[in-house]
Structures are given as structure tokens and as C-alpha cells.
Design a protein around this motif. Structure first.
Motif, PDB file in Angstrom:
ATOM      1  N   ALA A 260       0.848  -1.187   0.000  1.00 17.90           N
ATOM      2  CA  ALA A 260       0.000   0.000   0.000  1.00 17.90           C
ATOM      3  C   ALA A 260       0.881   1.233   0.000  1.00 17.90           C
ATOM      4  O   ALA A 260       2.053   1.184   0.383  1.00 17.90           O
ATOM      5  N   LEU A 261       0.304   2.354  -0.411  1.00 15.66           N
ATOM      6  CA  LEU A 261       1.084   3.577  -0.511  1.00 15.66           C
ATOM      7  C   LEU A 261       0.951   4.464   0.715  1.00 15.66           C
ATOM      8  O   LEU A 261       1.381   5.611   0.697  1.00 15.66           O
ATOM      9  N   ASP A 262       0.364   3.942   1.776  1.00 11.10           N
ATOM     10  CA  ASP A 262       0.248   4.730   2.996  1.00 11.10           C
ATOM     11  C   ASP A 262       1.620   5.099   3.549  1.00 11.10           C
ATOM     12  O   ASP A 262       1.754   6.039   4.318  1.00 11.10           O
ATOM     13  N   ASP A 263       2.645   4.347   3.153  1.00  8.50           N
ATOM     14  CA  ASP A 263       3.994   4.616   3.659  1.00  8.50           C
ATOM     15  C   ASP A 263       4.687   5.764   2.939  1.00  8.50           C
ATOM     16  O   ASP A 263       5.702   6.260   3.418  1.00  8.50           O
ATOM     17  N   VAL A 264       4.178   6.186   1.774  1.00  9.56           N
ATOM     18  CA  VAL A 264       4.813   7.261   1.021  1.00  9.56           C
ATOM     19  C   VAL A 264       4.537   8.597   1.724  1.00  9.56           C
ATOM     20  O   VAL A 264       3.394   8.974   1.942  1.00  9.56           O
ATOM     21  N   ASP A 265       5.609   9.292   2.080  1.00 14.00           N
ATOM     22  CA  ASP A 265       5.483  10.536   2.837  1.00 14.00           C
ATOM     23  C   ASP A 265       5.442  11.772   1.953  1.00 14.00           C
ATOM     24  O   ASP A 265       4.869  12.796   2.340  1.00 14.00           O
ATOM     25  N   VAL A 266       6.069  11.711   0.780  1.00 14.14           N
ATOM     26  CA  VAL A 266       6.160  12.882  -0.089  1.00 14.14           C
ATOM     27  C   VAL A 266       6.382  12.402  -1.511  1.00 14.14           C
ATOM     28  O   VAL A 266       7.018  11.357  -1.731  1.00 14.14           O
ATOM     29  N   ALA A 267       5.853  13.152  -2.486  1.00 12.91           N
ATOM     30  CA  ALA A 267       5.971  12.738  -3.884  1.00 12.91           C
ATOM     31  C   ALA A 267       6.253  13.941  -4.771  1.00 12.91           C
ATOM     32  O   ALA A 267       5.760  15.049  -4.527  1.00 12.91           O
ATOM     33  N   GLU A 268       7.064  13.705  -5.794  1.00 14.36           N
ATOM     34  CA  GLU A 268       7.261  14.664  -6.884  1.00 14.36           C
ATOM     35  C   GLU A 268       6.750  13.982  -8.145  1.00 14.36           C
ATOM     36  O   GLU A 268       7.277  12.932  -8.547  1.00 14.36           O
ATOM     37  N   VAL A 269       5.704  14.544  -8.759  1.00 14.48           N
ATOM     38  CA  VAL A 269       5.098  13.908  -9.923  1.00 14.48           C
ATOM     39  C   VAL A 269       5.059  14.878 -11.095  1.00 14.48           C
ATOM     40  O   VAL A 269       5.242  16.090 -10.952  1.00 14.48           O
ATOM     41  N   HIS A 270       4.768  14.334 -12.257  1.00 19.58           N
ATOM     42  CA  HIS A 270       4.836  15.059 -13.527  1.00 19.58           C
ATOM     43  C   HIS A 270       3.566  15.899 -13.721  1.00 19.58           C
ATOM     44  O   HIS A 270       2.570  15.433 -14.255  1.00 19.58           O
ATOM     45  N   ASP A 271       3.634  17.153 -13.306  1.00 17.26           N
ATOM     46  CA  ASP A 271       2.499  18.068 -13.412  1.00 17.26           C
ATOM     47  C   ASP A 271       2.753  19.118 -14.484  1.00 17.26           C
ATOM     48  O   ASP A 271       2.633  20.314 -14.240  1.00 17.26           O
ATOM     49  N   ALA A 272       3.074  18.691 -15.692  1.00 16.98           N
ATOM     50  CA  ALA A 272       3.307  19.644 -16.771  1.00 16.98           C
ATOM     51  C   ALA A 272       2.076  20.514 -16.982  1.00 16.98           C
ATOM     52  O   ALA A 272       2.184  21.670 -17.398  1.00 16.98           O
ATOM     53  N   PHE A 273       0.913  19.962 -16.680  1.00 16.88           N
ATOM     54  CA  PHE A 273      -0.360  20.669 -16.703  1.00 16.88           C
ATOM     55  C   PHE A 273      -1.146  20.215 -15.478  1.00 16.88           C
ATOM     56  O   PHE A 273      -0.935  19.103 -14.982  1.00 16.88           O
ATOM     57  N   VAL A 354       9.083   9.446  -6.832  1.00 15.36           N
ATOM     58  CA  VAL A 354       9.289  10.279  -8.017  1.00 15.36           C
ATOM     59  C   VAL A 354       8.590   9.612  -9.194  1.00 15.36           C
ATOM     60  O   VAL A 354       8.724   8.399  -9.401  1.00 15.36           O
ATOM     61  N   GLU A 355       7.840  10.403  -9.961  1.00 13.97           N
ATOM     62  CA  GLU A 355       7.203   9.895 -11.192  1.00 13.97           C
ATOM     63  C   GLU A 355       7.408  10.910 -12.292  1.00 13.97           C
ATOM     64  O   GLU A 355       7.123  12.089 -12.131  1.00 13.97           O
ATOM     65  N   THR A 356       7.943  10.445 -13.423  1.00 16.14           N
ATOM     66  CA  THR A 356       8.102  11.288 -14.601  1.00 16.14           C
ATOM     67  C   THR A 356       7.549  10.558 -15.805  1.00 16.14           C
ATOM     68  O   THR A 356       7.904   9.412 -16.059  1.00 16.14           O
ATOM     69  N   MET A 357       6.669  11.230 -16.545  1.00 19.23           N
ATOM     70  CA  MET A 357       6.066  10.598 -17.718  1.00 19.23           C
ATOM     71  C   MET A 357       6.169  11.547 -18.901  1.00 19.23           C
ATOM     72  O   MET A 357       5.783  12.710 -18.808  1.00 19.23           O
ATOM     73  N   GLY A 358       6.704  11.059 -20.012  1.00 17.07           N
ATOM     74  CA  GLY A 358       6.811  11.885 -21.209  1.00 17.07           C
ATOM     75  C   GLY A 358       6.012  11.294 -22.343  1.00 17.07           C
ATOM     76  O   GLY A 358       5.851  10.072 -22.435  1.00 17.07           O
ATOM     77  N   GLY A 359       5.494  12.156 -23.190  1.00 13.59           N
ATOM     78  CA  GLY A 359       4.689  11.663 -24.299  1.00 13.59           C
ATOM     79  C   GLY A 359       4.938  12.421 -25.573  1.00 13.59           C
ATOM     80  O   GLY A 359       5.793  13.303 -25.634  1.00 13.59           O
ATOM     81  N   GLY A 360       4.149  12.094 -26.582  1.00 10.18           N
ATOM     82  CA  GLY A 360       4.251  12.796 -27.848  1.00 10.18           C
ATOM     83  C   GLY A 360       4.201  11.906 -29.065  1.00 10.18           C
ATOM     84  O   GLY A 360       3.940  12.380 -30.171  1.00 10.18           O
ATOM     85  N   VAL A 361       4.453  10.603 -28.911  1.00 11.59           N
ATOM     86  CA  VAL A 361       4.423   9.701 -30.057  1.00 11.59           C
ATOM     87  C   VAL A 361       2.993   9.238 -30.305  1.00 11.59           C
ATOM     88  O   VAL A 361       2.322   8.743 -29.399  1.00 11.59           O
ATOM     89  N   SER A 362       2.545   9.394 -31.513  1.00  9.87           N
ATOM     90  CA  SER A 362       1.176   9.061 -31.883  1.00  9.87           C
ATOM     91  C   SER A 362       0.814   7.622 -31.541  1.00  9.87           C
ATOM     92  O   SER A 362       1.626   6.717 -31.692  1.00  9.87           O
ATOM     93  N   VAL A 363      -0.398   7.426 -31.044  1.00 15.93           N
ATOM     94  CA  VAL A 363      -1.022   6.130 -30.764  1.00 15.93           C
ATOM     95  C   VAL A 363      -0.538   5.523 -29.441  1.00 15.93           C
ATOM     96  O   VAL A 363      -1.228   4.713 -28.840  1.00 15.93           O
ATOM     97  N   LEU A 364       0.627   5.915 -28.933  1.00 13.75           N
ATOM     98  CA  LEU A 364       1.127   5.347 -27.685  1.00 13.75           C
ATOM     99  C   LEU A 364       0.568   6.084 -26.468  1.00 13.75           C
ATOM    100  O   LEU A 364       0.359   7.294 -26.504  1.00 13.75           O
ATOM    101  N   ASP A 365       0.401   5.330 -25.400  1.00 14.71           N
ATOM    102  CA  ASP A 365      -0.067   5.893 -24.128  1.00 14.71           C
ATOM    103  C   ASP A 365       1.120   6.499 -23.376  1.00 14.71           C
ATOM    104  O   ASP A 365       1.409   6.140 -22.240  1.00 14.71           O
ATOM    105  N   GLY A 366       1.838   7.385 -24.046  1.00 10.27           N
ATOM    106  CA  GLY A 366       3.036   7.991 -23.469  1.00 10.27           C
ATOM    107  C   GLY A 366       4.292   7.344 -24.005  1.00 10.27           C
ATOM    108  O   GLY A 366       4.341   6.138 -24.251  1.00 10.27           O
ATOM    109  N   ASN A 367       5.344   8.152 -24.211  1.00 10.64           N
ATOM    110  CA  ASN A 367       6.623   7.599 -24.676  1.00 10.64           C
ATOM    111  C   ASN A 367       7.264   6.725 -23.622  1.00 10.64           C
ATOM    112  O   ASN A 367       7.766   5.637 -23.900  1.00 10.64           O
ATOM    113  N   ALA A 368       7.324   7.241 -22.373  1.00  7.99           N
ATOM    114  CA  ALA A 368       8.036   6.530 -21.310  1.00  7.99           C
ATOM    115  C   ALA A 368       7.593   7.053 -19.964  1.00  7.99           C
ATOM    116  O   ALA A 368       7.145   8.191 -19.832  1.00  7.99           O
ATOM    117  N   CYS A 369       7.739   6.209 -18.950  1.00  9.84           N
ATOM    118  CA  CYS A 369       7.446   6.592 -17.575  1.00  9.84           C
ATOM    119  C   CYS A 369       8.465   5.930 -16.654  1.00  9.84           C
ATOM    120  O   CYS A 369       8.827   4.768 -16.849  1.00  9.84           O
TER     121      CYS A 369
END
Length: 377
Positions: A260-273, A354-369
Motif C-alpha cells: 500500500a502507498l500509505d507509507d509514502v510521505d512525499v511525492a514529486e510527480v509530472h504536473d506539466a499541466f 518520483v514519477e516522470t512521464m513523457g509523451g508525444g508519439v502518436s497512438v502510444l499511451d506515453g513515450n516513457a514513464c
């Protein structure tokens, strides 16, 4: 048998429009701070993440810093380029291939783009001019239509992250805004206004990885996963990017041995928007499905809340120099776990995400995460 890996040192440049500072100067700031933090002067190999830098940039900036004669590998994975470099550096240490490795991310976007990144014309979306702000706007419009989020909740993400950035002297933007001010800022891609979109940024970030020494407060990598997106179509009930983040996180949680994620105290996530943070916190399991926007509005993901998200100000406010972003997130979580972030400190933080997700390639659900779990031991 793989070995544990520690984050020995981290460093970053300032973030913002810095057309007068070249990539060598930005990288020097980040690497010098990371080396001083790790108390080292040499590494055995370097992985460099960047998206738009010219060919040979890794060797060029490293030569200027004084790092030559070691393996240097450049990786490009959209917005996840920096964390991809981190993932590969970690694997090099974990497998015993190298003893001490530098991961570096860098980008100077102010000299490359006046506004949004130009779409790739060989993709169908690119041929129609569908830039990433529009892609995220479509996700936001769908969530609004379904009643999964309100305009005010989306704006609350921006209010929170700009407020967090007032405590980050390296952030590009900060400020105390109201929900009304966010919604009244100029429209970029309906329903996303300017204050709900990350800025064009320049910057660099770095981390030195090696074997743990067993010192008190040492930060180690407890779990990490990297995935590329699968084809995204009518089979998924979720908006773009959700499934890739969810599946990558599941891999990282499994390696970390977390049920479970109850143990995660702090997060940095991909909030480009703003909508990106809403979707991501739900996909990561930090919020229940449909509650990402409500959690931001209620302060659950703010400093002082149950699980603070983006105490650095995130991409919205710290800035988003693509190749550097993931390692800037790594640096922030490392500082948080050490308890050295001053007014934005999450008290007693022991496990960070930490979570980073990049996208831009057509048809894919994101380039990489990439999803990484760092722990103070």
C-alpha cells in the motif's frame, strides 16, 4: 545478486528562462553541487538525459567540467529522459558494472522554442498541429464532462504548487494565487489556462549513485521501474497516460515490497499541466479514482496534508527543462528525506516517490514513464 544503490549526492542549477547561460554553465552548476554533496571528484561512467540538445552535448559539457575518458551514454525519452538516465545509472551500480556513476539531465528550451513544443509532423496529431497542451486539454475536458473533476479543482493544483514554490529559491515561478486568478489567466488550450501550464525553462540536474556506506540518514533506491507506453485506444477506460503510470508504478511498488502507498510521505510527480497531477496521483494510488482533483482542493496533497505532492513547486512552478526535470525531482526527494528543504520540508519524511512521464508519439499511451521510490535509512 544485485547490490543496493544509494544516492550519494545531488545538485541542480537555477530553473527559468536563461538564454544567456549555455548548457555547459547549467551542467557545471548541477554537477559541481552533486560532486561536492557526494564528496567525490571522479565517476566511472555517466548517463546524460536530454531531448533537444545538439549531438555530442554530453561529451561537450563533461569535457568542460573535466570528466573525460569514461563511458558516456546519452538517452532521450521525452520528459522522462532525466529519470531514464537515473534508472540506467542505478542499474549500472546495482549490477556491479560500475562502482560510482553520474546521472545528468539538461535542457535549454528558451533558445529552441518561443512557446509550446512543435509537434512532430510525421505523426497524425503533428500534421493537424495538436501540441501537448491540446492533448492534456482533451483529457481535462473529458474528466470535466464525466464529472470526475471541476474547473476549480484543476485550478487548485496550480494554487498549491505555486504556493509551494515560494519556499524554493531555485524555482522559475512562485506566488500566492487564488482559484479565480488561475481560471481568469489567459486561455492556452481550453479548459487549461496559462497558470495551469508549465513554462518554457532552462536548467540542469544531477545525481551521483554508488554503493551504500551504511551512514545514518543515507538515501537509497528502494524500488524503480521504467516502461514505455503501449498502444492507447478504445480498450482503456482512462485518459491518456493513466495506464502507463499505473503499470510502471505497480512494477516499482513490487520491487520495493510495498502493498500500500500509505507509507509514502512525499511525492514529486509530472504536473506539466494541472490535469496531469490529477491523473497521476490517481494512477499512482496516492488518491482513490476520481478524487485527485478533490484531494488538491482539500489540501490532502499540500504541505501539511496527508501526502504532500510537488513541494518543490513541480513542473508548473519550479519549471520543466525536459531532460533535467526527472533528476530535479530526484534531487528534491533526496533533500526532503534528508530534512534540508526549509520552508517546504515535509516533517519526518522517510519514503519518497518520483514519477516522470513523457509523451508525444502518436497512438502510444506515453513515450516513457519512470517511477522511483527513495528511502532514508
Amino acid at each position: 545478486m544485485s547490490a543496493p544503490v544509494a544516492v550519494l549526492g545531488v545538485g541542480t542549477s537555477h530553473f527559468g528562462r536563461q538564454p544567456g547561460r549555455d548548457l555547459i554553465a547549467l551542467a557545471h552548476d548541477a554537477v559541481r553541487e552533486a560532486f561536492d554533496d557526494a564528496a567525490v571528484e571522479q565517476v566511472d561512467a555517466v548517463w546524460v538525459g536530454t531531448v533537444f540538445a545538439p549531438a555530442g552535448v554530453a561529451q561537450r559539457v563533461l569535457r568542460a567540467i573535466g570528466i573525460t575518458g569514461v563511458p558516456v551514454i546519452t538517452v532521450e525519452n521525452a520528459c522522462a529522459s532525466g529519470t531514464t538516465a537515473f534508472a540506467e545509472a542505478r542499474e549500472a551500480v546495482r549490477s556491479g558494472r560500475h562502482g560510482r556513476v553520474l546521472a545528468l539531465g539538461l535542457e535549454q528550451m528558451s533558445t529552441a522554442f518561443a512557446g509550446a513544443i512543435v509537434p512532430e509532423p510525421t505523426d497524425p496529431e503533428g500534421r493537424t498541429g495538436l501540441a501537448l497542451p491540446a492533448l492534456y486539454a482533451m483529457a481535462a475536458a473529458r474528466l470535466l464532462h464525466e464529472g470526475a473533476v471541476t474547473p476549480e479543482q484543476l485550478a487548485a493544483v496550480s494554487v498549491k504548487n505555486h504556493a509551494h514554490a515560494t519556499h524554493n529559491p531555485r524555482a522559475q515561478y512562485s506566488g500566492e494565487y487564488t482559484v479565480a486568478q488561475v481560471l481568469d489567466s489567459p486561455m492556452i488550450a481550453d479548459p487549461l489556462t496559462r497558470l495551469q501550464c508549465c513554462p518554457v525553462s532552462d536548467g540542469a540536474a544531477a545525481a551521483v549513485l554508488g554503493r551504500p556506506a551504511g551512514a545514518a540518514g543515507e538515501v537509497v533506491v528502494r524500488g524503480l521501474a521504467l516502461r514505455s507506453g503501449t498502444t492507447w485506444n478504445h480498450r482503456s477506460p482512462h485518459v491518456w497516460g493513466h495506464d502507463l503510470v499505473r503499470d510502471t508504478a505497480a512494477d516499482a511498488y513490487a520491487e520495493a515490497g510495498l502493498d500500500a502507498l500509505d507509507d509514502v510521505d512525499v511525492a514529486e510527480v509530472h504536473d506539466a499541466f494541472t490535469v496531469g497531477e490529477v491523473v497521476t496521483t490517481e494512477a499512482l494510488g496516492l488518491c482513490t479514482p476520481g478524487d485527485g482533483g478533490a484531494a488538491a482542493a482539500a489540501g490532502v496533497t499540500a504541505l501539511g496534508g496527508k501526502t504532500p505532492v510537488n513541494p518543490s513547486g513541480g513542473l508548473l512552478s519550479r519549471g520543466h527543462p525536459l531532460g533535467a526535470t526527472g533528476l530535479a525531482q530526484i534531487a528534491e526527494i533526496t533533500w526532503q528525506l534528508r530534512g534540508t528543504t526549509g520552508g517546504r520540508q515535509v516533517d519526518g519524511a522517510r519514503l519518497g516517490l518520483v514519477e516522470t512521464m513523457g509523451g508525444g508519439v502518436s497512438v502510444l499511451d506515453g513515450n516513457a514513464c519512470v517511477v522511483a521510490l527513495l528511502e532514508r535509512r
